[in-house]
Write an enzyme that holds these catalytic residues in place. Structure first.
Site, PDB file in Angstrom:
ATOM      1  N   SER A 127      41.226  92.771  39.130  1.00  0.00           N
ATOM      2  CA  SER A 127      39.971  93.530  39.060  1.00  0.00           C
ATOM      3  C   SER A 127      38.771  92.667  39.387  1.00  0.00           C
ATOM      4  O   SER A 127      37.678  93.185  39.572  1.00  0.00           O
ATOM      5  CB  SER A 127      39.786  94.089  37.648  1.00  0.00           C
ATOM      6  OG  SER A 127      40.832  94.950  37.320  1.00  0.00           O
ATOM      7  N   HIS A 148      42.792  95.742  45.801  1.00  0.00           N
ATOM      8  CA  HIS A 148      42.393  96.300  44.506  1.00  0.00           C
ATOM      9  C   HIS A 148      42.382  97.829  44.489  1.00  0.00           C
ATOM     10  O   HIS A 148      41.497  98.464  45.064  1.00  0.00           O
ATOM     11  CB  HIS A 148      40.997  95.739  44.143  1.00  0.00           C
ATOM     12  CG  HIS A 148      40.526  96.135  42.799  1.00  0.00           C
ATOM     13  ND1 HIS A 148      39.192  96.314  42.486  1.00  0.00           N
ATOM     14  CD2 HIS A 148      41.206  96.389  41.651  1.00  0.00           C
ATOM     15  CE1 HIS A 148      39.079  96.661  41.224  1.00  0.00           C
ATOM     16  NE2 HIS A 148      40.279  96.720  40.696  1.00  0.00           N
ATOM     17  N   GLU A 160      39.934  98.083  47.628  1.00  0.00           N
ATOM     18  CA  GLU A 160      39.101  96.963  48.063  1.00  0.00           C
ATOM     19  C   GLU A 160      40.038  95.871  48.601  1.00  0.00           C
ATOM     20  O   GLU A 160      40.954  95.446  47.894  1.00  0.00           O
ATOM     21  CB  GLU A 160      38.281  96.411  46.894  1.00  0.00           C
ATOM     22  CG  GLU A 160      37.161  97.326  46.430  1.00  0.00           C
ATOM     23  CD  GLU A 160      36.422  96.789  45.215  1.00  0.00           C
ATOM     24  OE1 GLU A 160      35.233  97.069  45.070  1.00  0.00           O
ATOM     25  OE2 GLU A 160      37.044  96.092  44.376  1.00  0.00           O
ATOM     26  N   ASN A 198      33.715  97.352  40.568  1.00  0.00           N
ATOM     27  CA  ASN A 198      33.628  97.000  39.141  1.00  0.00           C
ATOM     28  C   ASN A 198      32.264  96.424  38.778  1.00  0.00           C
ATOM     29  O   ASN A 198      31.827  96.527  37.635  1.00  0.00           O
ATOM     30  CB  ASN A 198      34.748  96.026  38.746  1.00  0.00           C
ATOM     31  CG  ASN A 198      36.024  96.783  38.421  1.00  0.00           C
ATOM     32  OD1 ASN A 198      35.980  97.998  38.200  1.00  0.00           O
ATOM     33  ND2 ASN A 198      37.143  96.105  38.400  1.00  0.00           N
TER      34      ASN A 198
HETATM   35  N1  NAD Z   1      44.157  99.295  34.326  1.00  0.00           N
HETATM   36  C1  NAD Z   1      43.302  99.533  35.295  1.00  0.00           C
HETATM   37  O1  NAD Z   1      42.545 100.527  35.265  1.00  0.00           O
HETATM   38  C2  NAD Z   1      43.217  98.620  36.479  1.00  0.00           C
HETATM   39  C3  NAD Z   1      42.589  99.069  37.645  1.00  0.00           C
HETATM   40  C4  NAD Z   1      42.554  98.219  38.757  1.00  0.00           C
HETATM   41  C5  NAD Z   1      43.114  96.963  38.693  1.00  0.00           C
HETATM   42  N2  NAD Z   1      43.710  96.553  37.532  1.00  0.00           N
HETATM   43  C6  NAD Z   1      44.292  95.219  37.517  1.00  0.00           C
HETATM   44  O2  NAD Z   1      45.698  95.333  37.705  1.00  0.00           O
HETATM   45  C7  NAD Z   1      46.385  94.294  36.986  1.00  0.00           C
HETATM   46  C8  NAD Z   1      47.370  94.924  36.013  1.00  0.00           C
HETATM   47  O3  NAD Z   1      46.668  95.765  35.133  1.00  0.00           O
HETATM   48  P1  NAD Z   1      47.416  96.856  34.237  1.00  0.00           P
HETATM   49  O4  NAD Z   1      46.344  97.662  33.620  1.00  0.00           O
HETATM   50  O5  NAD Z   1      48.504  97.523  35.012  1.00  0.00           O
HETATM   51  O6  NAD Z   1      48.066  95.893  33.127  1.00  0.00           O
HETATM   52  P2  NAD Z   1      49.208  96.247  32.053  1.00  0.00           P
HETATM   53  O7  NAD Z   1      48.998  95.304  30.930  1.00  0.00           O
HETATM   54  O8  NAD Z   1      49.238  97.714  31.784  1.00  0.00           O
HETATM   55  O9  NAD Z   1      50.561  95.883  32.824  1.00  0.00           O
HETATM   56  C9  NAD Z   1      50.887  94.584  33.225  1.00  0.00           C
HETATM   57  C10 NAD Z   1      52.398  94.492  33.319  1.00  0.00           C
HETATM   58  O10 NAD Z   1      52.725  93.213  33.855  1.00  0.00           O
HETATM   59  C11 NAD Z   1      53.910  92.785  33.219  1.00  0.00           C
HETATM   60  N3  NAD Z   1      54.097  91.342  33.408  1.00  0.00           N
HETATM   61  C12 NAD Z   1      53.540  90.296  32.751  1.00  0.00           C
HETATM   62  N4  NAD Z   1      53.995  89.124  33.241  1.00  0.00           N
HETATM   63  C13 NAD Z   1      54.856  89.434  34.244  1.00  0.00           C
HETATM   64  C14 NAD Z   1      55.665  88.665  35.127  1.00  0.00           C
HETATM   65  N5  NAD Z   1      55.662  87.349  35.102  1.00  0.00           N
HETATM   66  N6  NAD Z   1      56.440  89.329  36.029  1.00  0.00           N
HETATM   67  C15 NAD Z   1      56.456  90.674  36.073  1.00  0.00           C
HETATM   68  N7  NAD Z   1      55.714  91.453  35.257  1.00  0.00           N
HETATM   69  C16 NAD Z   1      54.911  90.853  34.355  1.00  0.00           C
HETATM   70  C17 NAD Z   1      53.713  93.197  31.764  1.00  0.00           C
HETATM   71  O11 NAD Z   1      54.948  93.225  31.062  1.00  0.00           O
HETATM   72  C18 NAD Z   1      53.088  94.595  31.957  1.00  0.00           C
HETATM   73  O12 NAD Z   1      54.071  95.605  31.994  1.00  0.00           O
HETATM   74  C19 NAD Z   1      45.276  93.462  36.315  1.00  0.00           C
HETATM   75  O13 NAD Z   1      44.935  92.389  37.133  1.00  0.00           O
HETATM   76  C20 NAD Z   1      44.116  94.450  36.226  1.00  0.00           C
HETATM   77  O14 NAD Z   1      42.852  93.808  36.174  1.00  0.00           O
HETATM   78  C21 NAD Z   1      43.807  97.346  36.435  1.00  0.00           C
END
Ligand code: NAD
Length: 290
Positions: A127, A148, A160, A198
């Site tokens: 993000s 993104h 993005e 963001n």
């Molecule tokens: N949630 C949102 O609205 C959103 C929107 C855009 C971008 N993002 C970005 O996307 C990324 C993920 O966010 P999210 O909300 O899905 O997080 P989340 O916490 O819901 O999911 C992350 C997942 O990654 C897994 N994980 C951790 N270490 C790992 C590894 N070594 N190998 C494989 N899997 C692994 C975890 O077990 C978990 O299931 C972040 O960088 C976040 O900033 C999130």
């Protein structure tokens, strides 16, 4: 570059839906997480979204139920869940969607650098973290790019595409082409904390978060007032709950660190995260979920 096979690492709030978006474009995709139960949750999310999309087409009489069922099974059949990197040897494009922490990103990018072929593009759904810093851990910083998505990934069209210092022109172009191949709209961004969306979103939300902390106004009332006024499709507290409060908090903290006081970190959100209440994904955040 044509993407014959893609992969998504991290099957959380974003990963399951990102894999679904790729499979819907008829591209085989691996979905990896650290435990089978997390992989299964991502696959469940992919099924839910695919069924809902097909259901809408049946309602509009664009597909018969039989055609919809076949389409659902075809799309889901293109997603392979895994907890290992063993099948990453022939992937062309990987999207990392693990938690927003540099140490975790670095571990995953080091693993991906070893597990994928040299031509593969390694993209991050971060993000707001630095693409240049993420890429530093790899031997192919020219092939690392920000990619993104926005929540919910199956619905929001924008991606993005963020260029790190070492990202090559070819990689940026290939990422933009891949975004279009999965029916999204790529927008090229320079690298800076929060990128474009963001930065705008967090500055607006900051004023609302500050107001709530100062006045103690009920969060539901604020969300309702903003949506009823048609200012936003979803209030900032419900949006943060849906995105995951740990992610929303980390983004807010990073923005404050980068740009100072005009960005605000909501105290109520900090307390919820400390208590392990991460929003919809944990069953409780600003709202409760059954
Ligand atoms: N949630 C949102 O609205 C959103 C929107 C855009 C971008 N993002 C970005 O996307 C990324 C993920 O966010 P999210 O909300 O899905 O997080 P989340 O916490 O819901 O999911 C992350 C997942 O990654 C897994 N994980 C951790 N270490 C790992 C590894 N070594 N190998 C494989 N899997 C692994 C975890 O077990 C978990 O299931 C972040 O960088 C976040 O900033 C999130």
């Amino acid at each position: 570059m044509f993407v014959f096979k893609a992969a998504v690492v991290g099957a959380g709030v974003m990963g399951g839906e990102i894999a679904q978006v790729i499979a819907s474009a008829d591209i085989p995709v691996l979905l990896k997480d650290v435990k089978q139960e997390f992989v299964d949750k991502g696959l469940e999310k992919a099924r839910e979204v695919t069924e809902s999309q097909a259901g809408k087409l049946v309602k509009r009489e664009k597909l018969t139920q039989e055609q919809a069922d076949a389409q659902i099974e075809h799309t889901l059949g293109l997603i392979t869940g895994t907890t290992e990197y063993g099948d990453f040897g022939d992937v062309d494009f990987v999207i990392e969607a693990v938690p927003e922490k540099m140490a975790i990103k670095h571990q995953v990018f080091a693993d991906l650098d070893a597990a994928t072929p040299g031509h593969a593009i390694l993209a991050s759904n971060t993000s707001g973290l630095s693409i240049t810093e993420i890429a530093d851990i790899t031997n192919r910083p020219d092939k690392v790019v920000g990619f993104h998505f926005f929540w919910p990934a199956s619905y929001m069209r924008l991606i993005e595409v963020i260029e790190g210092e070492e990202t090559s022109h070819e990689t940026v172009q290939a990422a933009a082409n891949f975004a279009q191949a999965i029916r999204k709209m790529p927008v090229r961004c320079a690298e800076c904390p929060g990128f474009v969306v963001n930065r705008i979103l967090a500055s607006t939300a900051s004023e609302i978060w500050r107001y709530q902390d100062e006045t103690g106004t009920d969060v539901e009332e604020i969300d309702r007032a903003l949506t009823e006024a048609k200012l936003v499709p979803m209030g900032p507290f419900l949006l943060a709950d849906n995105s995951g409060l740990d992610t929303a908090l980390k983004v807010a903290q990073d923005m404050r660190e980068a740009y100072g006081d005009r960005f605000y970190v909501h105290q109520g959100m900090e307390e919820l995260v400390e208590q392990g209440n991460l929003g919809r994904k944990s069953g409780k955040g600003f709202y409760e979920y059954s």
